[in-house]
Design a protein around this motif. Structure first.
Motif, PDB file in Angstrom:
ATOM      1  N   GLN A 115       0.836  -1.205   0.000  1.00 57.09           N
ATOM      2  CA  GLN A 115       0.000   0.000   0.000  1.00 57.09           C
ATOM      3  C   GLN A 115       0.871   1.255   0.000  1.00 57.09           C
ATOM      4  N   GLN A 152       2.245   0.282  -5.769  1.00 57.31           N
ATOM      5  CA  GLN A 152       0.994   0.379  -6.535  1.00 57.31           C
ATOM      6  C   GLN A 152       1.247   0.778  -7.984  1.00 57.31           C
ATOM      7  N   ASP A 163       1.576  -3.855 -17.443  1.00 58.29           N
ATOM      8  CA  ASP A 163       0.344  -3.092 -17.245  1.00 58.29           C
ATOM      9  C   ASP A 163       0.790  -1.673 -16.881  1.00 58.29           C
ATOM     10  N   ARG A 185      -2.936   4.088 -16.002  1.00 55.79           N
ATOM     11  CA  ARG A 185      -3.528   5.281 -16.635  1.00 55.79           C
ATOM     12  C   ARG A 185      -2.637   6.492 -16.411  1.00 55.79           C
ATOM     13  N   ASN A 209      -5.125  -2.731  -5.449  1.00 57.51           N
ATOM     14  CA  ASN A 209      -4.486  -1.667  -6.228  1.00 57.51           C
ATOM     15  C   ASN A 209      -5.605  -0.797  -6.784  1.00 57.51           C
ATOM     16  N   GLN A 210      -5.672   0.423  -6.268  1.00 54.18           N
ATOM     17  CA  GLN A 210      -6.798   1.312  -6.604  1.00 54.18           C
ATOM     18  C   GLN A 210      -6.924   1.534  -8.115  1.00 54.18           C
ATOM     19  N   ASP A 211      -5.794   1.770  -8.737  1.00 57.73           N
ATOM     20  CA  ASP A 211      -5.828   2.093 -10.165  1.00 57.73           C
ATOM     21  C   ASP A 211      -6.362   0.915 -10.984  1.00 57.73           C
ATOM     22  N   THR A 212      -5.797  -0.270 -10.732  1.00 54.84           N
ATOM     23  CA  THR A 212      -6.230  -1.460 -11.466  1.00 54.84           C
ATOM     24  C   THR A 212      -7.690  -1.769 -11.159  1.00 54.84           C
ATOM     25  N   GLU A 270     -10.122   0.192 -10.204  1.00 58.36           N
ATOM     26  CA  GLU A 270     -11.123   1.109 -10.760  1.00 58.36           C
ATOM     27  C   GLU A 270     -11.134   1.101 -12.284  1.00 58.36           C
ATOM     28  N   ARG A 271     -10.091   0.552 -12.869  1.00 56.12           N
ATOM     29  CA  ARG A 271     -10.131   0.376 -14.316  1.00 56.12           C
ATOM     30  C   ARG A 271     -11.012  -0.820 -14.667  1.00 56.12           C
TER      31      ARG A 271
END
Lengths: 326, 757
Positions: A78, A83, A92, A95, B234-237, B239-240
């Motif tokens: 975390q 991350q 990957d 974004r 993992n927030q980004d993954t 929410e994607r």
């Protein structure tokens, strides 16, 4: 050879992780998430609440490397570093920070225009450099060699920007033979590629000729060339068949490592010709401090570099049977 | 053998020669034409953008380059009249321009001129036009059962879809008041990241609480997801793969209410007449909920198909191609409700031919192509070749395009006139200024000594000279924060000049900057004779700026030189933008340079830059100079919520007097924008406030083709001669080498070769 390649790939893992750590550390200590938020949110109405909201939305509200608020594995996972960096291992890219676009998709789309320019420049440039270098080596010590060298030195001393602006002016504006800049999809891109490719080849030919001439001159003095001539082979065959083949090790050292980077495109060329390639993408990301894209491109760069080195090693075995990868 | 080779060459050469001949003879053959043959003669407007727009979401976009695009697509309730000056608001998607109704704390209706203190609620009832329809979009496509056709798209179903236009089924629907209400609710959504939310929260009733509630909802959803996923979260993954859609109906937003299918109300918690200007911004345009849900599908977000890139509006144009790396194209919206070209305008518009199309339906242009051009040189050259229909004027090309007459008037050069290019100029509602940190012990403060120091520097910084050197004369020296065109701007009349910096020349009836001797005298009165303090040491002032461009060094040198005239040393501290921002936020600076572009044409939007409640260090606001004057604040409070009355004008004059005396800013200048367009483009009048101006423009595509052909005749002859010369030189060199040099083998037989030779 297989075990050698596997070993090289395993060696690459710590390099790639190290590059990632270094990029993250540099970015966070030079440019904090607050700075990134301010830059990306613009100049107006950037309140502390807006900055916090942006950081929370993009996962930059976490600690950089160690999260003391979490327990167990969470202390490491975390964190911003984990991350953002862990998904890179399986390519990957996530974004972008600036406008939430899918970076992987963008790379896939943009690599084609980059390749459309860099591959012809690479092939035509290499072919012309090798040809001219061999011609100069063939007539070494003559006026052709002298003036060829002078021309090479002059050409390599001139900035790439000069070639671009000069080429656009003469061929695009004055003679009106090509569009000055721009790009189009598919087959329509051809008319936009001629000018940058011509300029790309001309701007690189000076230094290339100088280098390969030196390589060929070294080969031309060797015994097997004398033997080839002695057995009555024509000068063309001596040069292109025997000379070129044996000069391939230094040529490949110079060339193969740069093949993977053709995906990267050319930063200046793409900007001046408005080509929507990866070079442009990287420049934009650096200017807008989009860490997600910069990190992805640096990571991709490190992988491409390693791939380039492995390919170079493999290519040695193809041109020189004495080389074995063990 | 030789004959065969010759025959082979001839076989290839003949068609090539014929091709070249054909190119020479066919009229209109312009190999430098960057467009496809199918576009020839089409009603397409070609223009440029220099960097990809970041956001096209109407709740998030805020910069001028983004507004250039979404201004044509979204229709907020109001718009600026294209031709009238001063800028006048007229309905766009609204049926009429709404007026506020004020209520006191007991709910009693107040008269329109009620003082701000008495107003507890201001209600804007907005009636929208009937028949507003969204451009055809797959989000509106429904099955016969009424379900969305493109809901729950899988990656397989989305294969082959790269843009919205790739969806085979599209539909439209009428825009209703609920869409406007939804659009305002979205502004509070933390996922939208609306840049003006902090401002709107101050005025719209309950918006802050509503935003807090949505933020709490979002935090809770993320917390739950994190808890479920454990350390691997993992927030980004996440929410994607599973985009979060907040339920706006879970909480009530009392400041916005629907009052029928075509009416809604916005309720403000205070009197705020400037709110009407916000209604002309895309933030208040209707947003269909179907579109938000459509774009929230992971299969589309993964392909970068989002509302942030593919807008859905009711305006005259719709997005056709969005490739921000190359080109963005808009096409006329077939569902557009219809609007006609204005029949009345400002002074001189009739004579200028700007009313010829009065009453005709808009838009006139079928397609707009925005091409990415990052570099000024190719952009300028392609404009001159006729491949772009309009252009700005860069510093590099200024002398080629414009000459300044003896009277100071800008005129096109002969070459431009010969091409039939037209020049338009307009003062932008912006102010570029240099400022002092009023918290700094040396240059800040409100005592006479500090004031005089700032006044002396204000005199020395000759912005007339600055405008000439760095802006090619494109600017108007400022006397206060207000630019021309804004209520309260005093112009260059005697009563409006800054008397601390300028004198009035009665003979020429114009202000004249005080001399450098005057500045030195004022500086001496400030306690710095010849720029030296009481200790005899020269006064050193630091100059913070984030300038990195080509002009930055000469600009900094200009500042240093002007300070030197007073004997004051200016120490430059250029840093990157982040460091600069950090210094500004912490107050770690003395002197800086900045600018402000108006959000709307009201003096409040400029004077708030000097209100203490907006101080940069204390409140992280936009008052970068940290100016704090109780008198000024009191008047600002009075003025900010007033209508444009003579009383307001009087208060503005008093405020101007105060800031001129205190001199927290060196007023700088108001930039003048120069624009060029070709003779085939008509109905062009610069409008600094409107962002939806493309619908008014008209072009003569046939004339453009003829002129493009005339201007772009390729130099085949010169190219052929150059190629022949190169062939002769190469051939000659080869022959010479063979004749004089012999072969390498000959040479090599006599001497060893060195790789470095």
């Amino acid at each position: 050879m297989f075990s050698y390649i596997v070993r090289r790939i395993l060696y690459a893992v710590p390099i790639v992780v190290g590059v990632n750590c270094l990029t993250a550390a540099l970015f966070f200590y030079v440019n904090t998430p607050d700075d990134m938020a301010r830059k990306i949110l613009g100049e107006k109405n950037v309140t502390p609440a807006a900055i916090e909201n942006w950081k929370a939305g993009h996962g930059y509200n976490l600690p950089a490397f160690v999260n003391a608020k979490e327990s167990g594995l969470g202390t490491l996972t975390q964190t911003v570093f984990f991350q953002k960096s862990a998904p890179l291992l399986w390519l990957d890219f996530g974004r972008s920070d600036r406008n939430n676009i899918d970076i992987g998709g963008e790379i896939k789309t943009r690599m084609w225009p980059s390749l459309a320019i860099s591959v012809p420049i690479f092939i035509a440039g290499l072919a012309s450099e090798l040809f001219v270098a061999m011609m100069l080596a063939r007539w070494r010590g003559t006026l052709l060699d002298l003036w060829g060298l002078v021309a090479s030195v002059v050409m390599m001393s001139v900035s790439a920007l000069f070639y671009i602006i000069g080429g656009q002016y003469v061929l695009g504006k004055y003679l009106m033979l090509f569009p000055i800049s721009g790009y189009d999809a598919g087959v329509h891109s051809i008319k936009f590629l001629v000018l940058p490719v011509v300029i790309g080849v001309i701007s690189g030919v000076g230094s290339g000729v100088r280098f390969y001439r030196t390589v060929f001159l070294e080969e031309m003095g060797k015994d097997y060339i004398r033997t080839a001539r002695a057995k009555g082979l024509g000068e063309g065959r001596v040069l292109f068949k025997h000379g070129l083949k044996n000069a391939m090790i230094p040529v490949l050292t110079n060339v193969v490592v740069s093949i993977p980077f053709l995906f990267y495109g050319s930063l200046i060329m793409e900007t001046f010709f408005s080509v929507p390639g990866l070079g442009n993408f990287t420049i934009d990301a650096i200017q807008s401090q989009d860490f997600a894209i910069v990190r992805s491109m640096v990571y991709l760069g490190s992988i491409l570099y390693i791939v380039g080195l492995i390919l170079t090693d493999i290519s040695y075995t193809l041109v020189d049977p004495r080389v074995r990868l063990e | 053998m030789k004959d065969r080779a010759v025959r082979g060459i001839m076989r290839l050469a003949r068609p090539a020669a014929c091709g070249v001949l054909l190119l020479l003879l066919v009229p209109g053959c312009t190999p430098n034409n960057p467009y496809r043959a199918s576009e020839r003669g089409a009603n397409i407007f070609y223009t440029t953008f220099s960097e990809p727009p970041k956001h096209l979401d109407p709740g998030r976009a805020y910069s001028s380059d983004e507004y250039d695009l979404i201004g044509q697509i979204y229709e907020p309730p109001l718009q600026y009249h294209y031709l009238k000056r001063p800028y006048t608001l007229i309905p766009a998607s609204a049926a009429e321009t709404p007026g506020p109704v004020y209520y006191d704390k007991n709910g009693k209706r107040l008269r329109p001129s009620a003082p701000a203190e008495a107003v507890a609620k201001a209600v804007y009832e907005i009636k929208i036009k009937k028949g507003l329809a969204y451009a055809a979009h797959p989000a509106f496509a429904k099955t016969s059962g009424g379900a969305p056709v493109y809901a729950n798209l899988t990656p397989d179903a989305a294969r082959g879809i790269n843009e919205v236009k790739d969806f085979p089924i599209k539909a439209s629907r009428e825009a209703v008041s609920g869409d406007f209400v939804y659009g305002i609710m979205r502004l509070a959504d933390p996922l939208v990241e609306c840049p003006v939310l902090p401002i709107l929260e101050k005025y719209i009733l309950g918006l802050k609480e509503y935003g807090d509630a949505l933020r709490a909802d979002l935090a809770e959803i993320r917390r739950q997801r994190k808890e479920a996923a454990g350390p691997a979260y993992n927030q980004d993954t996440d929410e994607r793969e599973r985009p979060i859609i907040l339920d706006y109906r879970r909480h009530k937003l009392p400041g916005v209410e629907k009052a029928g299918a075509y009416t809604y109300r916005v309720i403000l918690k205070t009197k705020y007449p400037q709110f009407i200007y916000w209604l002309a911004m895309p933030f208040f345009a209707p947003v269909p909920e179907e579109a938000a849900l459509f774009y929230a599908q992971p299969a589309l977000a993964g392909k970068n198909i989002t509302l942030d890139r593919f807008p859905v509006g009711t305006g005259p144009y719709m997005m056709d191609t969005f490739n921000p790396n190359m080109e963005i194209t808009l096409v006329a919206n077939r569902e557009f409700h219809g609007e006609t070209y204005p029949t009345e305008g400002g002074a001189g518009d009739l004579e200028a031919g700007l009313l010829k199309d009065g009453g005709k339906p808009m838009p006139f242009i079928e397609k707009i192509v925005f091409k990415l051009e990052k570099e000024a040189i190719p952009r300028w050259n392609k404009f001159l070749q006729g491949y772009y229909d309009n252009s700005g004027i860069g510093t590099d090309s200024f002398d080629q395009a414009v000459s300044i007459s003896a009277g100071g008037r800008a005129e096109l050069t002969g070459a431009m006139k010969a091409k039939g290019i037209t020049l338009t100029t307009s003062v932008r509602p912006s102010t570029y200024y240099a400022g002092f940190n009023m918290l700094d012990p040396a240059v800040g403060g409100y005592g006479e000594r500090a004031r005089k120091l700032r006044q002396a520097i204000s005199i020395a910084l000759d912005f007339e000279e600055y405008i000439e050197i760095f802006n090619n004369g494109r600017g108007i020296p400022a006397h206060s924060p207000l630019p021309p065109g804004i209520f309260g701007y005093g112009g260059r009349a005697e009563a409006a000049i800054d008397p601390y910096v300028y004198d009035w020349d009665p003979a020429r009836k114009r202000p004249v900057r005080k001399s450098i001797e005057d500045a030195r005298r004022v500086l001496k009165e400030a306690g710095y004779p010849e720029g030296r303090g009481a200790d005899g040491e020269p006064l050193v002032i630091t100059f913070d700026n984030p300038w990195t461009g080509v002009d930055s060094t000469p600009m900094i040198n200009w500042y240093i030189k002007r300070f030197k005239l007073l004997g004051v040393q200016l120490e430059n501290r250029t840093t990157d933008y982040n460091r600069f921002q950090e210094k500004m936020l912490k107050g770690n600076f003395q002197f800086f340079s900045w600018g402000w572009n108006a959000d709307y044409p009201d003096p409040e939007n400029f004077f708030f830059l000097l209100a203490s409640s907006n101080g940069k260090v204390k409140y992280q606001g936009e008052n970068a100079a940290n100016y704090s004057n109780a008198e000024f604040d009191r008047r600002f409070k009075q003025m900010e919520n007033m209508d444009n009355t003579p009383e307001r004008m009087g208060i503005i004059a008093e405020m101007t007097d105060l800031v001129q005396r205190d001199s927290p800013w060196v007023w700088g200048f108001h930039p003048v924008a120069f624009g060029l367009h070709h003779r085939w483009v008509s109905n062009v009048k610069p409008n600094a406030m409107a962002n939806n101006t493309m619908k008014y423009a008209r072009l003569g595509a046939a004339q453009r083709e003829l002129l493009r052909d005339e201007w772009n005749r390729p130099g085949w002859g010169i190219a052929a001669a150059a190629a022949a010369a190169a062939a002769v030189i190469t051939g000659g060199a080869y022959v010479l080498a063979r004749r004089r040099g012999g072969t390498a083998a000959d040479n090599r037989g006599h001497r060893p070769c060195s790789p470095t030779s």
